[in-house]
Write an enzyme that holds these catalytic residues in place. Structure first.
Site, PDB file in Angstrom:
ATOM      1  N   GLU A  16       0.825  -1.209   0.000  1.00  0.00           N
ATOM      2  CA  GLU A  16       0.000   0.000   0.000  1.00  0.00           C
ATOM      3  C   GLU A  16       0.857   1.256   0.000  1.00  0.00           C
ATOM      4  O   GLU A  16       0.554   2.223  -0.688  1.00  0.00           O
ATOM      5  CB  GLU A  16      -0.945   0.028   1.202  1.00  0.00           C
ATOM      6  CG  GLU A  16      -2.140  -0.913   1.118  1.00  0.00           C
ATOM      7  CD  GLU A  16      -3.201  -0.487   0.093  1.00  0.00           C
ATOM      8  OE1 GLU A  16      -3.112   0.630  -0.447  1.00  0.00           O
ATOM      9  OE2 GLU A  16      -4.101  -1.296  -0.182  1.00  0.00           O
ATOM     10  N   ASN A  27      -7.740   9.790  -4.709  1.00  0.00           N
ATOM     11  CA  ASN A  27      -8.577   8.859  -5.457  1.00  0.00           C
ATOM     12  C   ASN A  27      -9.482   9.630  -6.404  1.00  0.00           C
ATOM     13  O   ASN A  27      -9.731  10.820  -6.223  1.00  0.00           O
ATOM     14  CB  ASN A  27      -9.426   8.025  -4.491  1.00  0.00           C
ATOM     15  CG  ASN A  27      -8.564   7.212  -3.538  1.00  0.00           C
ATOM     16  OD1 ASN A  27      -7.688   6.474  -3.953  1.00  0.00           O
ATOM     17  ND2 ASN A  27      -8.807   7.373  -2.248  1.00  0.00           N
ATOM     18  N   ASP A  29     -12.608   9.568  -6.680  1.00  0.00           N
ATOM     19  CA  ASP A  29     -13.858  10.052  -6.074  1.00  0.00           C
ATOM     20  C   ASP A  29     -13.650  11.289  -5.204  1.00  0.00           C
ATOM     21  O   ASP A  29     -14.583  11.759  -4.551  1.00  0.00           O
ATOM     22  CB  ASP A  29     -14.537   8.932  -5.264  1.00  0.00           C
ATOM     23  CG  ASP A  29     -13.756   8.528  -4.026  1.00  0.00           C
ATOM     24  OD1 ASP A  29     -12.646   9.078  -3.785  1.00  0.00           O
ATOM     25  OD2 ASP A  29     -14.240   7.663  -3.266  1.00  0.00           O
ATOM     26  N   SER A  31     -11.678  11.480  -2.571  1.00  0.00           N
ATOM     27  CA  SER A  31     -11.127  11.119  -1.273  1.00  0.00           C
ATOM     28  C   SER A  31      -9.623  10.907  -1.411  1.00  0.00           C
ATOM     29  O   SER A  31      -9.091  10.911  -2.528  1.00  0.00           O
ATOM     30  CB  SER A  31     -11.785   9.834  -0.752  1.00  0.00           C
ATOM     31  OG  SER A  31     -11.422   8.723  -1.544  1.00  0.00           O
ATOM     32  N   ASP A  33      -6.067   8.650   0.446  1.00  0.00           N
ATOM     33  CA  ASP A  33      -5.629   7.572   1.332  1.00  0.00           C
ATOM     34  C   ASP A  33      -4.383   8.042   2.070  1.00  0.00           C
ATOM     35  O   ASP A  33      -3.479   8.613   1.461  1.00  0.00           O
ATOM     36  CB  ASP A  33      -5.313   6.318   0.523  1.00  0.00           C
ATOM     37  CG  ASP A  33      -6.537   5.770  -0.201  1.00  0.00           C
ATOM     38  OD1 ASP A  33      -7.650   5.976   0.296  1.00  0.00           O
ATOM     39  OD2 ASP A  33      -6.360   5.144  -1.255  1.00  0.00           O
ATOM     40  N   ASN A  40      -8.576   5.512   4.115  1.00  0.00           N
ATOM     41  CA  ASN A  40      -9.361   6.354   3.204  1.00  0.00           C
ATOM     42  C   ASN A  40     -10.207   7.398   3.924  1.00  0.00           C
ATOM     43  O   ASN A  40     -10.873   7.114   4.919  1.00  0.00           O
ATOM     44  CB  ASN A  40     -10.250   5.436   2.357  1.00  0.00           C
ATOM     45  CG  ASN A  40     -11.037   6.209   1.336  1.00  0.00           C
ATOM     46  OD1 ASN A  40     -12.208   6.489   1.537  1.00  0.00           O
ATOM     47  ND2 ASN A  40     -10.398   6.572   0.250  1.00  0.00           N
ATOM     48  N   LYS A  63      -3.195  12.770  11.264  1.00  0.00           N
ATOM     49  CA  LYS A  63      -2.614  11.945  12.333  1.00  0.00           C
ATOM     50  C   LYS A  63      -2.016  10.648  11.802  1.00  0.00           C
ATOM     51  O   LYS A  63      -1.198  10.023  12.479  1.00  0.00           O
ATOM     52  CB  LYS A  63      -3.695  11.586  13.355  1.00  0.00           C
ATOM     53  CG  LYS A  63      -4.215  12.748  14.135  1.00  0.00           C
ATOM     54  CD  LYS A  63      -3.299  13.006  15.297  1.00  0.00           C
ATOM     55  CE  LYS A  63      -3.950  13.961  16.293  1.00  0.00           C
ATOM     56  NZ  LYS A  63      -2.996  14.353  17.324  1.00  0.00           N
ATOM     57  N   ASP A  66       2.193  10.805  10.648  1.00  0.00           N
ATOM     58  CA  ASP A  66       3.392  10.929  11.492  1.00  0.00           C
ATOM     59  C   ASP A  66       4.022   9.553  11.743  1.00  0.00           C
ATOM     60  O   ASP A  66       3.539   8.537  11.263  1.00  0.00           O
ATOM     61  CB  ASP A  66       3.071  11.662  12.797  1.00  0.00           C
ATOM     62  CG  ASP A  66       2.005  10.941  13.616  1.00  0.00           C
ATOM     63  OD1 ASP A  66       1.828   9.712  13.438  1.00  0.00           O
ATOM     64  OD2 ASP A  66       1.350  11.606  14.437  1.00  0.00           O
ATOM     65  N   ASN A  68       4.281   7.943  14.512  1.00  0.00           N
ATOM     66  CA  ASN A  68       3.608   7.158  15.546  1.00  0.00           C
ATOM     67  C   ASN A  68       2.404   6.445  14.916  1.00  0.00           C
ATOM     68  O   ASN A  68       1.388   7.076  14.636  1.00  0.00           O
ATOM     69  CB  ASN A  68       3.159   8.114  16.671  1.00  0.00           C
ATOM     70  CG  ASN A  68       2.498   7.373  17.800  1.00  0.00           C
ATOM     71  OD1 ASN A  68       2.130   6.205  17.679  1.00  0.00           O
ATOM     72  ND2 ASN A  68       2.312   8.070  18.928  1.00  0.00           N
ATOM     73  N   ASP A  71      -2.215   5.104  16.263  1.00  0.00           N
ATOM     74  CA  ASP A  71      -3.579   5.429  15.826  1.00  0.00           C
ATOM     75  C   ASP A  71      -3.901   4.799  14.466  1.00  0.00           C
ATOM     76  O   ASP A  71      -5.048   4.399  14.239  1.00  0.00           O
ATOM     77  CB  ASP A  71      -3.825   6.943  15.828  1.00  0.00           C
ATOM     78  CG  ASP A  71      -2.644   7.750  15.328  1.00  0.00           C
ATOM     79  OD1 ASP A  71      -1.786   7.187  14.623  1.00  0.00           O
ATOM     80  OD2 ASP A  71      -2.584   8.950  15.639  1.00  0.00           O
ATOM     81  N   ASP A  72      -2.887   4.674  13.612  1.00  0.00           N
ATOM     82  CA  ASP A  72      -3.101   3.990  12.327  1.00  0.00           C
ATOM     83  C   ASP A  72      -3.542   2.536  12.563  1.00  0.00           C
ATOM     84  O   ASP A  72      -4.463   2.043  11.909  1.00  0.00           O
ATOM     85  CB  ASP A  72      -1.808   3.941  11.497  1.00  0.00           C
ATOM     86  CG  ASP A  72      -1.157   5.293  11.283  1.00  0.00           C
ATOM     87  OD1 ASP A  72      -0.982   5.695  10.150  1.00  0.00           O
ATOM     88  OD2 ASP A  72      -0.813   5.951  12.285  1.00  0.00           O
TER      89      ASP A  72
HETATM   90  C1  LIG Z   1       1.564   7.585  20.033  1.00  0.00           C
HETATM   91  O1  LIG Z   1       0.254   8.059  19.986  1.00  0.00           O
HETATM   92  C2  LIG Z   1      -0.555   7.580  21.042  1.00  0.00           C
HETATM   93  C3  LIG Z   1      -1.974   8.134  20.817  1.00  0.00           C
HETATM   94  O2  LIG Z   1      -2.410   7.869  19.522  1.00  0.00           O
HETATM   95  C4  LIG Z   1      -0.002   8.022  22.374  1.00  0.00           C
HETATM   96  O3  LIG Z   1      -0.788   7.507  23.417  1.00  0.00           O
HETATM   97  C5  LIG Z   1       1.431   7.550  22.505  1.00  0.00           C
HETATM   98  O4  LIG Z   1       2.003   8.078  23.678  1.00  0.00           O
HETATM   99  C6  LIG Z   1       2.257   7.994  21.313  1.00  0.00           C
HETATM  100  N1  LIG Z   1       3.579   7.402  21.376  1.00  0.00           N
HETATM  101  C7  LIG Z   1       4.700   8.099  21.193  1.00  0.00           C
HETATM  102  C8  LIG Z   1       5.983   7.343  21.253  1.00  0.00           C
HETATM  103  O5  LIG Z   1       4.686   9.310  20.993  1.00  0.00           O
END
Ligand SMILES: *[C@@H]1O[C@H](CO)[C@@H](O)[C@H](O)[C@H]1NC(C)=O
Ligand SMILES: *[C@@H]1O[C@H](CO)[C@@H](O)[C@H](O)[C@H]1NC(C)=O
Length: 108
Positions: A16, A27, A29, A31, A33, A40, A63, A66, A68, A71-72
């Site tokens: 991906e 995309n 449409d 949107s 990714d 999406n 978000k 990044d 981190n 969340d993904d």
């Molecule tokens: C990564 O993000 C999460 C929230 O989405 C947070 O709780 C966590 O501390 C973050 N980790 C770092 C290493 O920044």
């Protein structure tokens, strides 16, 4: 997590986004990714420019760009849960499904 599942996610991310957490693709449409799992904006995140978007993961798409990926992963799991599998990802369907994925977890 079973080995197969991890290999599937690694294969998915490779095809991906080439593991690029900053990847954005438009995309047809309207949107886009976002990120390593190419989530999406029509259904899963808010980017302020996608017609008829629903933001299922309740998060700003930026978000997903990044380093981190917590969340993904959380959002990708929800997508997989709703779909009962990884079929929402075209690259997984074409490049990973039913394939020998052992090379993706070599050394794990
Ligand atoms: C990564 O993000 C999460 C929230 O989405 C947070 O709780 C966590 O501390 C973050 N980790 C770092 C290493 O920044
Ligand atoms: C989403 O994040 C971007 C970049 O950080 C920011 O410019 C934008 O205002 C945010 N949108 C919302 C609705 O929070």
């Amino acid at each position: 997590f079973v080995r197969r599942t991890v290999a599937d996610w690694v294969c998915l991310a490779k095809h991906e986004s080439s593991y690029n957490t900053g990847a954005i693709n438009r995309n047809k449409d309207g949107s886009s990714d976002y990120g390593i799992f190419q989530i999406n904006s029509k259904y899963w995140c808010y980017d302020g420019r996608t017609p008829g978007a629903s933001n299922g993961c309740r998060i700003n798409c930026s978000k997903f760009l990044d380093d981190n990926i917590t969340d993904d992963i959380k959002c990708a799991k929800l997508i997989a849960q709703r779909a009962r599998g990884l079929t929402p990802w075209v690259a997984w369907r074409n490049r990973c499904r039913g394939k020998d994925l052992r090379p993706y977890v070599k050394g794990c």
